[in-house]
Scaffold this motif. Structure first.
Motif, PDB file in Angstrom:
ATOM      1  N   THR A 205       6.935  -6.017  -7.791  1.00  0.00           N
ATOM      2  CA  THR A 205       6.515  -7.415  -7.911  1.00  0.00           C
ATOM      3  C   THR A 205       5.115  -7.676  -7.340  1.00  0.00           C
ATOM      4  O   THR A 205       4.553  -8.741  -7.565  1.00  0.00           O
ATOM      5  CB  THR A 205       7.522  -8.342  -7.191  1.00  0.00           C
ATOM      6  OG1 THR A 205       7.635  -7.926  -5.810  1.00  0.00           O
ATOM      7  CG2 THR A 205       8.892  -8.281  -7.852  1.00  0.00           C
ATOM      8  N   ASN A 206       4.583  -6.718  -6.597  1.00  0.00           N
ATOM      9  CA  ASN A 206       3.250  -6.876  -6.024  1.00  0.00           C
ATOM     10  C   ASN A 206       2.219  -7.082  -7.137  1.00  0.00           C
ATOM     11  O   ASN A 206       2.158  -6.307  -8.092  1.00  0.00           O
ATOM     12  CB  ASN A 206       2.903  -5.631  -5.201  1.00  0.00           C
ATOM     13  CG  ASN A 206       1.565  -5.749  -4.513  1.00  0.00           C
ATOM     14  OD1 ASN A 206       0.524  -5.651  -5.144  1.00  0.00           O
ATOM     15  ND2 ASN A 206       1.591  -5.955  -3.202  1.00  0.00           N
ATOM     16  N   HIS A 207       1.411  -8.142  -7.038  1.00  0.00           N
ATOM     17  CA  HIS A 207       0.457  -8.485  -8.098  1.00  0.00           C
ATOM     18  C   HIS A 207      -0.526  -7.346  -8.367  1.00  0.00           C
ATOM     19  O   HIS A 207      -0.930  -7.127  -9.514  1.00  0.00           O
ATOM     20  CB  HIS A 207      -0.300  -9.761  -7.740  1.00  0.00           C
ATOM     21  CG  HIS A 207       0.532 -10.997  -7.850  1.00  0.00           C
ATOM     22  ND1 HIS A 207       1.061 -11.434  -9.044  1.00  0.00           N
ATOM     23  CD2 HIS A 207       0.942 -11.895  -6.913  1.00  0.00           C
ATOM     24  CE1 HIS A 207       1.749 -12.541  -8.852  1.00  0.00           C
ATOM     25  NE2 HIS A 207       1.699 -12.845  -7.557  1.00  0.00           N
ATOM     26  N   LYS A 208      -0.917  -6.639  -7.321  1.00  0.00           N
ATOM     27  CA  LYS A 208      -1.850  -5.528  -7.488  1.00  0.00           C
ATOM     28  C   LYS A 208      -1.250  -4.462  -8.395  1.00  0.00           C
ATOM     29  O   LYS A 208      -1.901  -3.981  -9.339  1.00  0.00           O
ATOM     30  CB  LYS A 208      -2.193  -4.934  -6.121  1.00  0.00           C
ATOM     31  CG  LYS A 208      -3.087  -3.703  -6.202  1.00  0.00           C
ATOM     32  CD  LYS A 208      -3.338  -3.112  -4.811  1.00  0.00           C
ATOM     33  CE  LYS A 208      -4.161  -1.827  -4.899  1.00  0.00           C
ATOM     34  NZ  LYS A 208      -4.392  -1.235  -3.547  1.00  0.00           N
ATOM     35  N   ASN A 211      -0.745  -5.694 -12.017  1.00  0.00           N
ATOM     36  CA  ASN A 211      -2.004  -5.652 -12.773  1.00  0.00           C
ATOM     37  C   ASN A 211      -2.321  -4.234 -13.235  1.00  0.00           C
ATOM     38  O   ASN A 211      -2.785  -4.027 -14.368  1.00  0.00           O
ATOM     39  CB  ASN A 211      -3.155  -6.187 -11.918  1.00  0.00           C
ATOM     40  CG  ASN A 211      -3.065  -7.685 -11.690  1.00  0.00           C
ATOM     41  OD1 ASN A 211      -2.454  -8.397 -12.478  1.00  0.00           O
ATOM     42  ND2 ASN A 211      -3.662  -8.175 -10.610  1.00  0.00           N
TER      43      ASN A 211
END
Length: 241
Positions: A205-208, A211
């Motif tokens: 779930t980490n946006h980094k 992406n």
């Protein structure tokens, strides 16, 4: 979660969809690599030898059985989730969210999957069934020189001419090329969403990282689907023969 819940619960369906989807992604990579052999432009020698290896050895044949199992599992669970999601939301939003809520291709995964299924059935009938159950012509190759030779030539080995079948189908029946290209376009959008969605299912779930996975998904879809689309185009344009 027990085994029955893995196939019946909402979370279980998503997990089996993700696992089967990633297995199919790996298959697509191998399949694209095999198909790339047509651009050797050697009359189909490299491609037919590679296809024979995949069809004649034990490990690829066992994996082929697993492939069909994962295909069926992915299709069944995908349909089950689509029906489940539609039944939960019988009334849409008062104001359509459009791409602000989710990308169109993530909302159209059911439709895209159905198009891919139709394409897959046609593809199996045209190429896989003849290669496994007869109906293909033969090619004789001198394995010391990798040249096409006549039947009965000393040292010649017989191969199913799947390359010749592809050349014939794509150039003699342009509608097959059109169906193939449309099916691959649907596959492209399915992959763009499916790859990053699979990892979200496993808890990323980490946006980094999301992406990064989005870039990976787009890159994989462009390269693999681009290779698939170039196949019929290459035959039709006469770039290979």
């Amino acid at each position: 979660m027990n085994w029955s819940q893995l196939f019946t619960s909402s979370v279980g369906k998503k997990i089996t969809m993700a696992l089967s989807g990633l297995f199919l992604v790996a298959f697509l990579l191998v399949h694209a690599g095999l198909n790339a052999c047509i651009w050797a432009n050697d009359g189909g020698v490299m491609f037919n030898v590679a296809a024979h290896f995949m069809g004649a050895n034990v490990v690829p044949r066992v994996l082929e059985i697993g492939l069909f199992v994962f295909f069926l599992l992915h299709i069944i669970q995908g349909l089950a989730l689509e029906i489940q999601n539609r039944s939960k939301r019988k009334v849409g939003y008062a104001i359509p969210m459009g791409n602000r809520g989710s990308k169109w291709y993530s909302r159209a995964m059911g439709i895209l999957g159905s198009i891919i299924l139709i394409f897959l059935v046609i593809h199996l009938i045209d190429f896989w069934i003849p290669s496994r159950f007869g109906g293909l012509g033969q090619m004789y190759i001198d394995m010391s020189t990798h040249q096409i030779v006549d039947a009965g030539t000393p040292g010649a080995k017989e191969f199913h001419d799947l390359y010749g079948e592809m050349l014939y189908k794509f150039t003699s029946y342009p509608w097959i090329s059109v169906v193939y290209i449309l099916g691959v376009i649907a596959l492209f959008w399915h992959l763009v969403h499916g790859i990053q969605s699979a990892f979200r299912t496993f808890g990323v779930t980490n946006h980094k990282y999301i992406n990064i996975l989005t870039v990976v998904g787009w890159s994989f879809a462009i390269i693999v689907c681009g290779a698939f689309i170039l196949m019929p185009i290459s035959f039709l344009a006469g770039w290979i023969s």
